[in-house]
Structures are given as C-alpha cells and as structure tokens.
Design an enzyme around this catalytic site. Structure first.
Site, PDB file in Angstrom:
ATOM      1  N   GLY A  15       0.811  -1.207   0.000  1.00  0.00           N
ATOM      2  CA  GLY A  15       0.000   0.000   0.000  1.00  0.00           C
ATOM      3  C   GLY A  15       0.846   1.259   0.000  1.00  0.00           C
ATOM      4  O   GLY A  15       2.051   1.222   0.273  1.00  0.00           O
ATOM      5  N   ASN A  16       0.215   2.380  -0.327  1.00  0.00           N
ATOM      6  CA  ASN A  16       0.923   3.648  -0.410  1.00  0.00           C
ATOM      7  C   ASN A  16      -0.075   4.800  -0.325  1.00  0.00           C
ATOM      8  O   ASN A  16      -1.260   4.634  -0.631  1.00  0.00           O
ATOM      9  CB  ASN A  16       1.757   3.756  -1.700  1.00  0.00           C
ATOM     10  CG  ASN A  16       1.207   2.883  -2.808  1.00  0.00           C
ATOM     11  OD1 ASN A  16       0.225   3.228  -3.457  1.00  0.00           O
ATOM     12  ND2 ASN A  16       1.817   1.728  -3.007  1.00  0.00           N
ATOM     13  N   SER A  25       7.240   5.121  -3.759  1.00  0.00           N
ATOM     14  CA  SER A  25       6.508   3.874  -3.924  1.00  0.00           C
ATOM     15  C   SER A  25       6.506   3.452  -5.388  1.00  0.00           C
ATOM     16  O   SER A  25       6.449   4.282  -6.296  1.00  0.00           O
ATOM     17  CB  SER A  25       5.063   4.059  -3.450  1.00  0.00           C
ATOM     18  OG  SER A  25       4.243   3.026  -3.938  1.00  0.00           O
ATOM     19  N   GLU A  65       4.212   2.422  -7.008  1.00  0.00           N
ATOM     20  CA  GLU A  65       2.936   2.778  -7.632  1.00  0.00           C
ATOM     21  C   GLU A  65       2.788   4.280  -7.877  1.00  0.00           C
ATOM     22  O   GLU A  65       1.685   4.776  -8.104  1.00  0.00           O
ATOM     23  CB  GLU A  65       1.777   2.296  -6.743  1.00  0.00           C
ATOM     24  CG  GLU A  65       1.802   0.819  -6.392  1.00  0.00           C
ATOM     25  CD  GLU A  65       1.460  -0.093  -7.569  1.00  0.00           C
ATOM     26  OE1 GLU A  65       1.543   0.359  -8.730  1.00  0.00           O
ATOM     27  OE2 GLU A  65       1.119  -1.250  -7.325  1.00  0.00           O
ATOM     28  N   HIS A  78      -3.891   3.799  -1.542  1.00  0.00           N
ATOM     29  CA  HIS A  78      -3.910   2.453  -2.135  1.00  0.00           C
ATOM     30  C   HIS A  78      -3.558   1.451  -1.056  1.00  0.00           C
ATOM     31  O   HIS A  78      -2.641   1.674  -0.265  1.00  0.00           O
ATOM     32  CB  HIS A  78      -2.904   2.357  -3.277  1.00  0.00           C
ATOM     33  CG  HIS A  78      -2.624   0.959  -3.722  1.00  0.00           C
ATOM     34  ND1 HIS A  78      -3.625   0.091  -4.127  1.00  0.00           N
ATOM     35  CD2 HIS A  78      -1.465   0.259  -3.801  1.00  0.00           C
ATOM     36  CE1 HIS A  78      -3.082  -1.073  -4.462  1.00  0.00           C
ATOM     37  NE2 HIS A  78      -1.775  -0.989  -4.264  1.00  0.00           N
ATOM     38  N   HIS A  84      -4.107  -3.088   0.224  1.00  0.00           N
ATOM     39  CA  HIS A  84      -4.462  -4.464  -0.119  1.00  0.00           C
ATOM     40  C   HIS A  84      -5.436  -5.020   0.921  1.00  0.00           C
ATOM     41  O   HIS A  84      -5.269  -6.134   1.407  1.00  0.00           O
ATOM     42  CB  HIS A  84      -3.211  -5.337  -0.171  1.00  0.00           C
ATOM     43  CG  HIS A  84      -2.206  -4.895  -1.187  1.00  0.00           C
ATOM     44  ND1 HIS A  84      -0.931  -5.425  -1.252  1.00  0.00           N
ATOM     45  CD2 HIS A  84      -2.282  -3.979  -2.196  1.00  0.00           C
ATOM     46  CE1 HIS A  84      -0.268  -4.860  -2.243  1.00  0.00           C
ATOM     47  NE2 HIS A  84      -1.057  -3.973  -2.831  1.00  0.00           N
ATOM     48  N   TYR A  91     -26.759   1.590  -0.020  1.00  0.00           N
ATOM     49  CA  TYR A  91     -26.701   2.957  -0.523  1.00  0.00           C
ATOM     50  C   TYR A  91     -25.334   3.613  -0.327  1.00  0.00           C
ATOM     51  O   TYR A  91     -24.982   4.579  -1.023  1.00  0.00           O
ATOM     52  CB  TYR A  91     -27.805   3.820   0.093  1.00  0.00           C
ATOM     53  CG  TYR A  91     -27.629   4.143   1.560  1.00  0.00           C
ATOM     54  CD1 TYR A  91     -26.793   5.168   1.974  1.00  0.00           C
ATOM     55  CD2 TYR A  91     -28.334   3.431   2.540  1.00  0.00           C
ATOM     56  CE1 TYR A  91     -26.638   5.474   3.311  1.00  0.00           C
ATOM     57  CE2 TYR A  91     -28.180   3.725   3.877  1.00  0.00           C
ATOM     58  CZ  TYR A  91     -27.333   4.750   4.267  1.00  0.00           C
ATOM     59  OH  TYR A  91     -27.180   5.036   5.594  1.00  0.00           O
ATOM     60  N   HIS A 125      -5.280  -7.466  -7.008  1.00  0.00           N
ATOM     61  CA  HIS A 125      -4.319  -6.520  -6.436  1.00  0.00           C
ATOM     62  C   HIS A 125      -4.829  -5.858  -5.163  1.00  0.00           C
ATOM     63  O   HIS A 125      -4.291  -6.097  -4.081  1.00  0.00           O
ATOM     64  CB  HIS A 125      -3.979  -5.476  -7.499  1.00  0.00           C
ATOM     65  CG  HIS A 125      -2.838  -4.577  -7.161  1.00  0.00           C
ATOM     66  ND1 HIS A 125      -2.076  -3.957  -8.115  1.00  0.00           N
ATOM     67  CD2 HIS A 125      -2.342  -4.147  -5.979  1.00  0.00           C
ATOM     68  CE1 HIS A 125      -1.146  -3.212  -7.535  1.00  0.00           C
ATOM     69  NE2 HIS A 125      -1.289  -3.309  -6.230  1.00  0.00           N
ATOM     70  N   TYR A 177     -23.520  15.053   2.350  1.00  0.00           N
ATOM     71  CA  TYR A 177     -23.412  14.005   3.354  1.00  0.00           C
ATOM     72  C   TYR A 177     -22.019  13.395   3.299  1.00  0.00           C
ATOM     73  O   TYR A 177     -21.376  13.388   2.265  1.00  0.00           O
ATOM     74  CB  TYR A 177     -24.458  12.914   3.098  1.00  0.00           C
ATOM     75  CG  TYR A 177     -24.375  11.733   4.042  1.00  0.00           C
ATOM     76  CD1 TYR A 177     -24.882  11.816   5.331  1.00  0.00           C
ATOM     77  CD2 TYR A 177     -23.781  10.533   3.644  1.00  0.00           C
ATOM     78  CE1 TYR A 177     -24.805  10.734   6.200  1.00  0.00           C
ATOM     79  CE2 TYR A 177     -23.702   9.449   4.508  1.00  0.00           C
ATOM     80  CZ  TYR A 177     -24.214   9.553   5.776  1.00  0.00           C
ATOM     81  OH  TYR A 177     -24.130   8.490   6.636  1.00  0.00           O
TER      82      TYR A 177
END
Length: 222
Positions: free
Chosen positions: A30-31, A73, A75, A94, A96, A115, A157, A211
C-alpha cells in the site's frame, strides 16, 4: 523543509498508521500520497510505516522527476494519474485490504448492494483489469476507472480511493472495505444479490453532495 510540506508529510504518516490500525493494510504494502505544488508527496518504497519520518516522504513532480536520493513507492505513476484525472481530489490511498482484494480476485465490481456505494460517486465500485504493479499499463487502467469512481478495485491486487483530503480518502477506503465484506458475505448465501435501482441511487448520490465525513481541509491544501 517548509512548514506546509512538513505538515503534509506528518499527515501522510498518521494516515498510514491509521490505515494499519483499521486493518486495511499489511506490512509495507500500500501507499499514500497528497497533491503538493506541481506534483505530489508520496510514501517511499520499502519503509515500514512505523519507521517512517517526514524525511522519508518523497516529492514527485508532474513531469515524473523524483527527489534526489529518495525512492518513491513503486505505484507512484498511478497516483499522479489520479491527480491528473480527478481535479476534485488532493489525496490518494492504495492498499491491499483483505475483503476488497478478495472481490478484485473475482474480478467483480461492488454493485449497489447498499446505498453507501454512492460514497464513491457512482452506481458501483468498479474493478479495473489486471496489469503488473507499477506498470504504465496499470496506470492506464486506473485512469479509466478513477474517472468514473473515487473508489476502484484493481484486479488481483487491491483498492484505490481518492478524496478532497486524506481524512476523506481514508474514510472512503474504510467504507469500501466494509462494502466488500458485506458483498462477500451475501455472495456466500446466494449468487444473485438484490441491488438498488439506479433511480434510487440517483437520489442518494444527490444527498451525498452534503453528506459524508466533514473535516477541516486547511492542513492538506497545497
């Protein structure tokens, strides 16, 4: 290091640690990035979140130039693509997350089972095609998906979310993971799941203009 960069870098680190606390990520996967000047600040490659300092955070320009002596990273390219496509967003996350990644392995979008799917800005949370991590091809797929939704799944991924600031992007990542868990649980009971009609989602999408998470955005504006 100027004060704005220092504050943004601290916020990135705080968000990384919160992402782990929420169970959305594991290890150094992740990043996280934020829009900054003519580019972005992004987490580095290979540094555990609990070891991050503000000096680790990397500046990458819109011309794909990296800060000397630092490795962003892997990514980084799809993060820049997100900022190019989503002018309404100043933060990208990002990870996982387990349930979202499980849905991505099935190569399924998350339909309007609830919703809260409207938090993504559309009728579903799409799943974009697989490509090798860090590749230009993956960035191309992300570009097409993120145009349609502020939350997307990446086949085999993980997920990406973007938002006006890091708090909102992280909030959306958590909501996406909850929706993925709900979807997996209902799929286990029956393969055909009732979903909300588009006309109802249109009503909810209208309501989402006022909202959702409300936070002060001053500390993330570049």
């Amino acid at each position: 290091m100027n004060l704005l960069r220092k504050n943004l870098s601290e916020k990135i680190i705080e968000s990384c640690l919160e992402m782990v606390r929420l169970g959305l990520n594991q290890g150094t996967a992740g990043n996280i990035s934020v829009r900054y000047n003519d580019g972005m600040l992004i987490t580095p490659s290979g540094v555990p979140y609990d070891k991050l300092t503000v000096d680790h955070i990397v500046y990458v320009s819109n011309e794909h130039e990296f800060e000397e002596g630092k490795i962003p990273s892997s990514e980084w390219l799809f993060h820049l693509i997100c900022y190019e496509v989503r002018v309404d967003c100043d933060a990208v996350i990002h990870n996982h997350a387990i349930n979202s990644t499980a849905i991505s392995i099935l190569n399924k979008p998350i339909p309007a089972i609830h919703y809260m799917v409207a938090a993504s800005g559309g009728y579903e949370i799409p799943c974009v095609s697989y490509a090798t991590f860090g590749s230009p091809k993956l960035a191309e797929y992300v570009k097409e998906g993120i145009k349609k939704s502020k939350a997307i799944l990446l086949q085999h991924h993980g997920m990406i979310t973007c938002g006006e600031n890091l708090d909102k992007a992280l909030w959306l990542a958590h909501e996406t993971e909850v929706l993925a868990e709900l979807y997996l649980k209902t799929l286990a009971i029956q393969p055909e799941i009732p979903v909300l009609e588009n006309n109802e989602m249109d009503i909810v999408l209208g309501k989402f203009s006022t909202y959702g998470l409300r936070v002060d955005t001053d500390d993330i504006k570049a």
